[in-house]
Design an enzyme around this catalytic site. Structure first.
Site, PDB file in Angstrom:
ATOM      1  CG  HIS A  43      -6.402  -5.518   1.279  1.00 30.36           C
ATOM      2  ND1 HIS A  43      -5.456  -5.341   1.606  1.00 30.36           N
ATOM      3  CD2 HIS A  43      -6.526  -5.561   0.416  1.00 30.36           C
ATOM      4  CE1 HIS A  43      -4.346  -5.513   1.203  1.00 30.36           C
ATOM      5  NE2 HIS A  43      -5.244  -5.286  -0.026  1.00 30.36           N
ATOM      6  CG  HIS A  53      -7.301  -8.388  -3.537  1.00 32.66           C
ATOM      7  ND1 HIS A  53      -5.737  -9.233  -3.924  1.00 32.66           N
ATOM      8  CD2 HIS A  53      -6.619  -7.366  -3.502  1.00 32.66           C
ATOM      9  CE1 HIS A  53      -4.383  -8.566  -3.481  1.00 32.66           C
ATOM     10  NE2 HIS A  53      -5.322  -7.027  -2.938  1.00 32.66           N
ATOM     11  CD  GLU A  54      -9.070  -4.363  -2.843  1.00 32.05           C
ATOM     12  OE1 GLU A  54      -9.071  -3.572  -1.381  1.00 32.05           O
ATOM     13  OE2 GLU A  54      -8.551  -4.846  -3.628  1.00 32.05           O
ATOM     14  CG  HIS A 109      -0.744  -7.366  -0.823  1.00 31.02           C
ATOM     15  ND1 HIS A 109      -0.742  -5.845  -1.238  1.00 31.02           N
ATOM     16  CD2 HIS A 109      -1.598  -7.433  -1.914  1.00 31.02           C
ATOM     17  CE1 HIS A 109      -1.917  -5.562  -2.246  1.00 31.02           C
ATOM     18  NE2 HIS A 109      -2.525  -6.394  -1.638  1.00 31.02           N
TER      19      HIS A 109
END
Length: 282
Positions: A206, A202-203, A212
């Protein structure tokens, strides 16, 4: 100028003048924690050079990561005290030599430095980060997308937990520094590996997308599939029609895994809230 330093699990607030340099900050911080300035490394969107003026490289009330290097003299002294076994009088049985193989060079697309909190079981926390760094799926993602993250560190749960939400991970400056929550909320153990690995993916998403939005979630799903495929190649599986099939095992009793999606959504809502408050202040 007011600055906060995250060092050895503690946050230290110090005041500085406009003309103070990074070296001045190291000296002042060193007096607070009783460490030589030469052993202190300060990180804020990358490494801070000693001759830089604080006002040019950090903002007021910024939080700076502090790393403490091990004193080389202490390390050398410990090494010198190690006993080297004497093989001169030993007798060895003759065995065929193993074929010489050249080790595969380490990829440059990795996490350059791992840092854990100064809490009990630091060795387990470090092994946890090492396992993530060396995870087959994570390595595949890093190589495929040519990502290098200077710092991967353990997040302090106390600083990122509220009564209604908790942050599982943070990505600073699009991949300059990633933090992960490794420990349980009660500090009595470590979180489920699959949950933390998913948070790391998930990170890493980024690195490309800050918000999101649909593009973020599309890339997140793509990276997850890439990691699963790489994991599959490294495991024995059953093949049907020359195609392997692998479904990650779901543990219905694992509370962390069951609530992972909820936690991610809460963390995203918290970030949007913080982002909105900053815009209003400006």
């Amino acid at each position: 100028m007011e600055l906060k330093f995250s060092c050895r699990g503690n946050v230290i607030a110090l005041s500085f003048n406009e003309n103070d340099t990074v070296l001045d900050a190291k000296e002042k911080l060193g007096q607070e924690i009783d460490v030589s300035p030469s052993l202190i490394k300060l990180l804020y969107k990358g490494n801070l050079s000693d001759d830089s003026h604080l006002q040019d490289v950090v903002k007021n009330e910024s939080k700076i990561m502090c790393l403490i290097r091990q004193d080389k003299d202490i390390v050398n002294q410990a090494i010198s005290q190690l006993k080297v076994p004497d093989y001169s009088t030993n007798t060895y049985s003759l065995k065929p030599k193993k074929p010489h193989t050249t080790p595969k060079p380490a990829s440059i697309y990795t996490f350059n430095e791992l840092v854990v909190l100064d809490y009990p079981h630091k060795d387990r926390a470090l092994r946890y980060l090492e396992r993530l760094r060396d995870d087959t799926g994570i390595k595949k993602i890093m190589d495929s997308h040519r990502w290098t993250v200077p710092l991967l560190s353990e997040m302090d749960p106390a600083e990122h937990t509220r009564h209604d939400s908790k942050t599982l991970g943070l990505n600073h400056n699009q991949g300059a520094h990633i933090e992960l929550r490794l420990r349980t909320d009660r500090y009595d153990g470590f979180r489920d590996y699959k949950t933390v690995k998913s948070t790391l993916i998930h990170e890493l998403t980024h690195n490309v997308h800050g918000e999101h939005d649909s593009s973020f979630w599309e890339l997140f799903r793509q990276l997850t599939k890439e990691a699963d495929a790489a994991d599959l190649l490294g495991k024995p599986g059953s093949y049907v029609s020359d195609r392997a099939s692998y479904t990650p095992q779901q543990d219905n009793d694992d509370e962390d895994q069951k609530n992972h999606r909820r936690d991610l959504l809460l963390a995203a809502a918290e970030r949007r809230k913080q982002s909105g408050s900053k815009v209003q202040k400006e």
